[in-house]
Write an enzyme that holds these catalytic residues in place. Structure first.
Site, PDB file in Angstrom:
ATOM      1  N   GLU A   1     -13.941  -5.617  13.951  1.00 15.94           N
ATOM      2  CA  GLU A   1     -13.571  -6.958  14.653  1.00 15.94           C
ATOM      3  C   GLU A   1     -12.056  -6.996  14.769  1.00 15.94           C
ATOM      4  O   GLU A   1     -11.473  -6.840  13.569  1.00 15.94           O
ATOM      5  CB  GLU A   1     -14.099  -8.212  13.978  1.00 15.94           C
ATOM      6  CG  GLU A   1     -15.532  -8.355  14.158  1.00 15.94           C
ATOM      7  CD  GLU A   1     -16.130  -9.251  13.092  1.00 15.94           C
ATOM      8  OE1 GLU A   1     -16.349 -10.366  13.734  1.00 15.94           O
ATOM      9  OE2 GLU A   1     -16.180  -8.993  11.891  1.00 15.94           O
TER      10      GLU A   1
ATOM     11  N   HIS B   1      -6.601   6.501  11.088  1.00 15.77           N
ATOM     12  CA  HIS B   1      -5.899   6.628   9.816  1.00 15.77           C
ATOM     13  C   HIS B   1      -6.643   5.562   8.740  1.00 15.77           C
ATOM     14  O   HIS B   1      -6.945   5.728   7.824  1.00 15.77           O
ATOM     15  CB  HIS B   1      -4.325   6.362   9.576  1.00 15.77           C
ATOM     16  CG  HIS B   1      -3.687   7.515  10.168  1.00 15.77           C
ATOM     17  ND1 HIS B   1      -3.859   8.834   9.727  1.00 15.77           N
ATOM     18  CD2 HIS B   1      -2.543   7.828  11.108  1.00 15.77           C
ATOM     19  CE1 HIS B   1      -3.073   9.660  10.555  1.00 15.77           C
ATOM     20  NE2 HIS B   1      -2.207   8.955  11.305  1.00 15.77           N
TER      21      HIS B   1
ATOM     22  N   HIS C   1      -5.646   6.216  17.345  1.00 14.19           N
ATOM     23  CA  HIS C   1      -5.058   7.117  16.273  1.00 14.19           C
ATOM     24  C   HIS C   1      -4.769   6.434  14.879  1.00 14.19           C
ATOM     25  O   HIS C   1      -4.823   6.922  13.822  1.00 14.19           O
ATOM     26  CB  HIS C   1      -3.769   7.675  16.778  1.00 14.19           C
ATOM     27  CG  HIS C   1      -3.075   8.776  15.990  1.00 14.19           C
ATOM     28  ND1 HIS C   1      -2.920  10.017  15.812  1.00 14.19           N
ATOM     29  CD2 HIS C   1      -2.363   8.523  14.685  1.00 14.19           C
ATOM     30  CE1 HIS C   1      -2.409  10.810  14.957  1.00 14.19           C
ATOM     31  NE2 HIS C   1      -1.982   9.676  14.257  1.00 14.19           N
ATOM     32  N   GLU C   2      -4.043   5.158  15.061  1.00 16.76           N
ATOM     33  CA  GLU C   2      -3.559   4.495  13.904  1.00 16.76           C
ATOM     34  C   GLU C   2      -4.822   3.863  13.068  1.00 16.76           C
ATOM     35  O   GLU C   2      -5.148   4.015  11.981  1.00 16.76           O
ATOM     36  CB  GLU C   2      -2.504   3.372  14.164  1.00 16.76           C
ATOM     37  CG  GLU C   2      -1.402   3.823  14.779  1.00 16.76           C
ATOM     38  CD  GLU C   2      -0.720   4.967  14.046  1.00 16.76           C
ATOM     39  OE1 GLU C   2      -1.120   5.089  12.982  1.00 16.76           O
ATOM     40  OE2 GLU C   2      -0.158   5.707  14.634  1.00 16.76           O
TER      41      GLU C   2
ATOM     42  N   ASN D   1     -21.207  -5.980   9.509  1.00 14.32           N
ATOM     43  CA  ASN D   1     -21.719  -7.245  10.365  1.00 14.32           C
ATOM     44  C   ASN D   1     -21.323  -6.989  12.086  1.00 14.32           C
ATOM     45  O   ASN D   1     -20.174  -6.666  12.397  1.00 14.32           O
ATOM     46  CB  ASN D   1     -21.267  -8.596  10.012  1.00 14.32           C
ATOM     47  CG  ASN D   1     -19.790  -8.476  10.002  1.00 14.32           C
ATOM     48  OD1 ASN D   1     -18.782  -7.850   9.567  1.00 14.32           O
ATOM     49  ND2 ASN D   1     -19.244  -9.575  11.003  1.00 14.32           N
TER      50      ASN D   1
ATOM     51  N   CYS E   1     -16.571  -4.789   5.350  1.00 14.62           N
ATOM     52  CA  CYS E   1     -16.304  -5.610   6.374  1.00 14.62           C
ATOM     53  C   CYS E   1     -16.657  -5.314   8.013  1.00 14.62           C
ATOM     54  O   CYS E   1     -16.957  -6.105   8.864  1.00 14.62           O
ATOM     55  CB  CYS E   1     -14.972  -6.004   6.714  1.00 14.62           C
ATOM     56  SG  CYS E   1     -13.744  -4.737   7.105  1.00 14.62           S
TER      57      CYS E   1
ATOM     58  N   HIS F   1      -4.607  13.855   9.812  1.00 15.89           N
ATOM     59  CA  HIS F   1      -4.027  14.589  11.400  1.00 15.89           C
ATOM     60  C   HIS F   1      -4.479  15.838  11.505  1.00 15.89           C
ATOM     61  O   HIS F   1      -5.062  16.582  10.574  1.00 15.89           O
ATOM     62  CB  HIS F   1      -2.437  15.168  11.247  1.00 15.89           C
ATOM     63  CG  HIS F   1      -1.828  13.696  11.433  1.00 15.89           C
ATOM     64  ND1 HIS F   1      -0.419  13.505  10.980  1.00 15.89           N
ATOM     65  CD2 HIS F   1      -2.012  12.484  12.146  1.00 15.89           C
ATOM     66  CE1 HIS F   1       0.040  12.460  11.381  1.00 15.89           C
ATOM     67  NE2 HIS F   1      -0.979  11.551  12.203  1.00 15.89           N
TER      68      HIS F   1
END
Length: 203
Positions: free
Chosen positions: A10, A147, A143-144, A201, A198, A153
């Site tokens: 979410e 991470h 991409h972020e 759900n 988290c 990478h």
């Protein structure tokens, strides 16, 4: 993919005042752009059995409630504090990505914490609105998020078939992008090691 369990992210996207001004204060243009970007990201993450849904979009037309500056590290830190102290009190969501039109030092396009999905302070990333092409900004945000989900990478020339690997360092403009087998492995390791709750759900 067969072995990867179904997960749900979410996502909150916040667009800063610079983005608001860049699009001449037109909220509809910004909304449409962000929805299209998240749709593309959701497509990338299907191969990992992850649904990414935009559950909230904040557009800051007034003063930015956090410090956004040319240092991407300082900006990321500021966003993390804001998520923990302000955003989570209003909206219990899994991750926040900041879309900004600032010029970061060292031509940085994005930054995020590693292995941080679901962490109150560090489940965040920052993304520069660096291209008019939705696909290219979507690759940076994917991409972020990668991470945050434990992905390191890839090699700078990484390909998956004819597609460029999403976790290449930097951004090579292309027409199609996918996650590499290495990225899937990192994500699997993240699930096993951190057991993020988290994203279990459905939104």
């Amino acid at each position: 993919q067969q072995n990867l369990p179904q997960r749900y992210i979410e996502l909150v996207v916040v667009a800063d005042r610079r983005v608001f001004m860049k699009y001449n204060s037109d909220l509809n243009i910004i909304r449409t752009r962000v929805h299209e970007i998240v749709n593309i990201i959701n497509g990338f993450y299907r191969s990992l059995n992850i649904d990414v849904s935009l559950v909230n979009l904040e557009i800051w037309s007034g003063q930015d409630p956090l410090t956004i500056q040319s240092s991407s590290s300082n900006t990321l830190n500021s966003e993390g504090l804001w998520r923990e102290k302000v955003l989570l009190n209003k909206k219990k969501k899994d991750n926040a990505q900041l879309l900004t039109a600032i010029e970061f030092k060292c031509e940085t396009l994005g930054k995020a914490y590693l292995n941080s999905m679901c962490n109150p302070r560090s489940s965040v990333g920052i993304v520069k609105d660096h291209s008019p092409i939705n696909l290219l900004v979507a690759v940076t945000m994917a991409h972020e998020l990668g991470h945050n989900l434990g992905m390191e990478h890839d090699g700078k020339d990484c390909l998956r078939g004819a597609s460029l690997c999403i976790m290449r360092p930097g951004l090579t403009p292309g027409r199609s992008y996918e996650f590499s087998d290495d990225s899937m492995g990192y994500y699997q390791k993240f699930l096993n090691q951190y057991k993020p709750q988290c994203i279990l759900n459905k939104p």
